[in-house]
Design a protein around this motif. Structure first.
Motif, PDB file in Angstrom:
ATOM      1  N   ILE A  48      54.875  13.552 169.807  1.00  0.00           N
ATOM      2  CA  ILE A  48      55.552  14.454 168.878  1.00  0.00           C
ATOM      3  C   ILE A  48      56.665  13.738 168.109  1.00  0.00           C
ATOM      4  N   GLN A  49      56.964  14.313 166.953  1.00  0.00           N
ATOM      5  CA  GLN A  49      58.030  13.798 166.090  1.00  0.00           C
ATOM      6  C   GLN A  49      58.651  15.028 165.439  1.00  0.00           C
ATOM      7  N   GLY A  50      59.962  15.080 165.373  1.00  0.00           N
ATOM      8  CA  GLY A  50      60.576  16.245 164.727  1.00  0.00           C
ATOM      9  C   GLY A  50      62.002  16.431 165.174  1.00  0.00           C
ATOM     10  N   TYR A  51      62.665  17.397 164.522  1.00  0.00           N
ATOM     11  CA  TYR A  51      64.079  17.616 164.799  1.00  0.00           C
ATOM     12  C   TYR A  51      64.353  17.959 166.259  1.00  0.00           C
ATOM     13  N   ILE A  52      63.379  18.518 166.961  1.00  0.00           N
ATOM     14  CA  ILE A  52      63.598  18.868 168.370  1.00  0.00           C
ATOM     15  C   ILE A  52      63.877  17.608 169.202  1.00  0.00           C
ATOM     16  N   VAL A  53      63.370  16.473 168.734  1.00  0.00           N
ATOM     17  CA  VAL A  53      63.623  15.210 169.435  1.00  0.00           C
ATOM     18  C   VAL A  53      64.791  14.466 168.779  1.00  0.00           C
ATOM     19  N   SER A  54      64.665  14.227 167.502  1.00  0.00           N
ATOM     20  CA  SER A  54      65.718  13.540 166.757  1.00  0.00           C
ATOM     21  C   SER A  54      65.459  13.666 165.263  1.00  0.00           C
ATOM     22  N   GLN A  55      66.521  13.773 164.507  1.00  0.00           N
ATOM     23  CA  GLN A  55      66.442  13.675 163.052  1.00  0.00           C
ATOM     24  C   GLN A  55      66.216  12.198 162.727  1.00  0.00           C
ATOM     25  N   PRO A  56      65.789  11.898 161.505  1.00  0.00           N
ATOM     26  CA  PRO A  56      65.790  10.491 161.101  1.00  0.00           C
ATOM     27  C   PRO A  56      67.215   9.949 161.259  1.00  0.00           C
ATOM     28  N   ALA A  57      67.344   8.732 161.803  1.00  0.00           N
ATOM     29  CA  ALA A  57      68.672   8.243 162.174  1.00  0.00           C
ATOM     30  C   ALA A  57      68.922   6.820 161.682  1.00  0.00           C
ATOM     31  N   ALA A  58      70.196   6.461 161.658  1.00  0.00           N
ATOM     32  CA  ALA A  58      70.599   5.125 161.225  1.00  0.00           C
ATOM     33  C   ALA A  58      70.191   4.087 162.276  1.00  0.00           C
ATOM     34  N   PRO A  59      70.034   2.832 161.845  1.00  0.00           N
ATOM     35  CA  PRO A  59      69.616   1.770 162.759  1.00  0.00           C
ATOM     36  C   PRO A  59      70.460   1.658 164.039  1.00  0.00           C
ATOM     37  N   GLN A  60      71.781   1.903 163.925  1.00  0.00           N
ATOM     38  CA  GLN A  60      72.651   1.807 165.110  1.00  0.00           C
ATOM     39  C   GLN A  60      72.258   2.828 166.173  1.00  0.00           C
ATOM     40  N   LYS A  61      71.914   4.041 165.693  1.00  0.00           N
ATOM     41  CA  LYS A  61      71.489   5.111 166.596  1.00  0.00           C
ATOM     42  C   LYS A  61      70.165   4.720 167.265  1.00  0.00           C
ATOM     43  N   ILE A  62      69.266   4.146 166.474  1.00  0.00           N
ATOM     44  CA  ILE A  62      67.967   3.731 167.011  1.00  0.00           C
ATOM     45  C   ILE A  62      68.168   2.650 168.074  1.00  0.00           C
ATOM     46  N   ALA A  63      69.133   1.756 167.836  1.00  0.00           N
ATOM     47  CA  ALA A  63      69.424   0.712 168.823  1.00  0.00           C
ATOM     48  C   ALA A  63      69.806   1.353 170.162  1.00  0.00           C
ATOM     49  N   GLU A  64      70.567   2.462 170.115  1.00  0.00           N
ATOM     50  CA  GLU A  64      70.916   3.169 171.359  1.00  0.00           C
ATOM     51  C   GLU A  64      69.668   3.729 172.032  1.00  0.00           C
ATOM     52  N   TYR A  65      68.789   4.323 171.217  1.00  0.00           N
ATOM     53  CA  TYR A  65      67.537   4.860 171.762  1.00  0.00           C
ATOM     54  C   TYR A  65      66.722   3.750 172.431  1.00  0.00           C
ATOM     55  N   LEU A  66      66.720   2.572 171.809  1.00  0.00           N
ATOM     56  CA  LEU A  66      65.911   1.490 172.366  1.00  0.00           C
ATOM     57  C   LEU A  66      66.467   1.018 173.712  1.00  0.00           C
ATOM     58  N   LYS A  67      67.775   1.154 173.874  1.00  0.00           N
ATOM     59  CA  LYS A  67      68.394   0.772 175.153  1.00  0.00           C
ATOM     60  C   LYS A  67      68.106   1.794 176.241  1.00  0.00           C
ATOM     61  N   LYS A  68      68.026   3.063 175.832  1.00  0.00           N
ATOM     62  CA  LYS A  68      67.829   4.166 176.780  1.00  0.00           C
ATOM     63  C   LYS A  68      66.649   4.971 176.264  1.00  0.00           C
ATOM     64  N   PRO A  69      65.408   4.502 176.516  1.00  0.00           N
ATOM     65  CA  PRO A  69      64.277   4.947 175.699  1.00  0.00           C
ATOM     66  C   PRO A  69      63.709   6.348 175.994  1.00  0.00           C
ATOM     67  N   PHE A  70      64.389   7.146 176.827  1.00  0.00           N
ATOM     68  CA  PHE A  70      63.907   8.521 177.032  1.00  0.00           C
ATOM     69  C   PHE A  70      64.810   9.482 176.276  1.00  0.00           C
ATOM     70  N   LEU A  71      64.250  10.155 175.273  1.00  0.00           N
ATOM     71  CA  LEU A  71      65.067  11.016 174.426  1.00  0.00           C
ATOM     72  C   LEU A  71      65.096  12.431 174.989  1.00  0.00           C
TER      73      LEU A  71
END
Ligand code: C2E
Ligand code: CA
Ligand code: CA
Ligand code: CA
Length: 278
Positions: free
Chosen positions: A255-278
């Motif tokens: 799935i993809q959508g606001y319930i998981v995350s809005q489109p985000a800046a690269p810095q935010k994505i870097a956080e997701y990559l460190k802690k990959p369960f949203l």
């Protein structure tokens, strides 16, 4: 002043407020935006429906005009498509995505594949495959980290040629997603002929998936079909718990959508990559 009809003169042209006038300004603005560096990219995660582990991310272009503020891609992409600009814009996106992936890698992050929306006009430009290969090599990115999202309506016009370019890119490891599935034409034959890796169910279906109407029936059939064809399916535009429950029940894997995350800046994505369960 312009002469209209019989003998009356029109001092004010209604064209001034028209779509034509607006697109004239937008197009000028777009050309300038490339030179002035007014574009940037946001990334939206796609996650496994049940575990919520990040699977990949989609690159979405953003335009911040110094006077107009944020201009939606819904407004400027169709216009860019009418001109050569879609190619320059597309090249800009591909280059910046590769550069971003390289940066995340250099930060020691475990990168995930990025999907890039690509116009068929761009895909069909001679040298596209070589250009993609060169860009990937320059930033030292494995082709399997790039997926191109194309829409059905865009492949319909030059089917044979598009298929040839897709096949060449698939050979080097790039993958393809069929975007906005369900909104185009003759969908079934495209699924058979083009061998997309991924199918993205358009958000208009997801938004009505819990209505128990025809759209729900269509969504269920798309899921059934995609599974039968062994394709990866992603539901886009998931916003509510009810929609999520429906997709879980019908075994939509991603799935993809606001319930998981809005489109985000690269810095935010870097956080997701460190802690990959949203
Ligand atoms: P798309 O490829 O179908 O992208 C999905 C759109 O849905 C994005 O809008 C995204 O921000 C939005 N979205 C994501 N989750 C939700 C949700 O839960 N609810 C709702 N209502 N919307 C959601 P965006 O970023 O405004 O982009 C619009 C369209 O512009 C894209 O549709 C795509 O066709 C085009 N586009 C965006 N970036 C690029 C690009 O880099 N290149 C090209 N060629 N087209 C692009
Ligand atoms: Ca897309
Ligand atoms: Ca889409
Ligand atoms: Ca769309």
């Amino acid at each position: 002043a312009k002469e209209v009809g019989r003998s009356d003169w029109q001092l004010y042209s209604p064209l001034m407020d028209s779509e034509t006038y607006k697109s004239y300004h937008l197009e000028k603005g777009l050309r300038n935006a490339l030179l002035q560096d007014e574009f940037f990219i946001e990334y939206q995660p796609k996650v496994h429906t049940n575990s919520r582990e990040i699977d990949s991310i989609e690159a979405l272009i953003r335009w911040n005009h110094p006077e107009w503020g944020r201009v939606s891609p819904e407004d400027f992409i169709p216009l860019a498509e009418e001109t050569h600009l879609i190619i320059e814009l597309g090249d800009w996106v591909i280059q910046h995505v590769c550069k971003q992936l390289q940066q995340w890698k250099n930060q020691g992050l475990q990168i995930v594949p990025v999907s890039i929306n690509v116009s068929s006009k761009h895909l069909l430009k001679s040298g596209f495959v070589e250009h993609v290969q060169q860009t990937l090599a320059h930033y030292n990115i494995d082709p399997s980290f790039i997926e191109f999202e194309v829409t059905e309506s865009s492949i319909i016009q030059y089917e044979e040629h598009v298929k040839k370019v897709m096949d060449e890119l698939k050979k080097i490891g790039v993958t393809f997603a069929l975007d906005d599935f369900g909104t185009g034409f003759s969908s079934l034959s495209h699924l058979k002929d083009f061998e997309f890796n991924t199918l993205k169910i358009d958000k208009t279906f997801i938004q009505h998936a819990t209505d128990k109407g025809k759209q729900q029936a269509i969504t269920k059939s798309i899921l059934y079909l995609a599974h039968a064809l062994n394709m990866k399916v992603i539901a886009e535009g998931v916003e509510t718990k009810e929609q999520l429950a429906f997709l879980q029940k019908h075994e939509c894997s991603f799935i993809q959508g606001y319930i998981v995350s809005q489109p985000a800046a690269p810095q935010k994505i870097a956080e997701y990559l460190k802690k990959p369960f949203l």
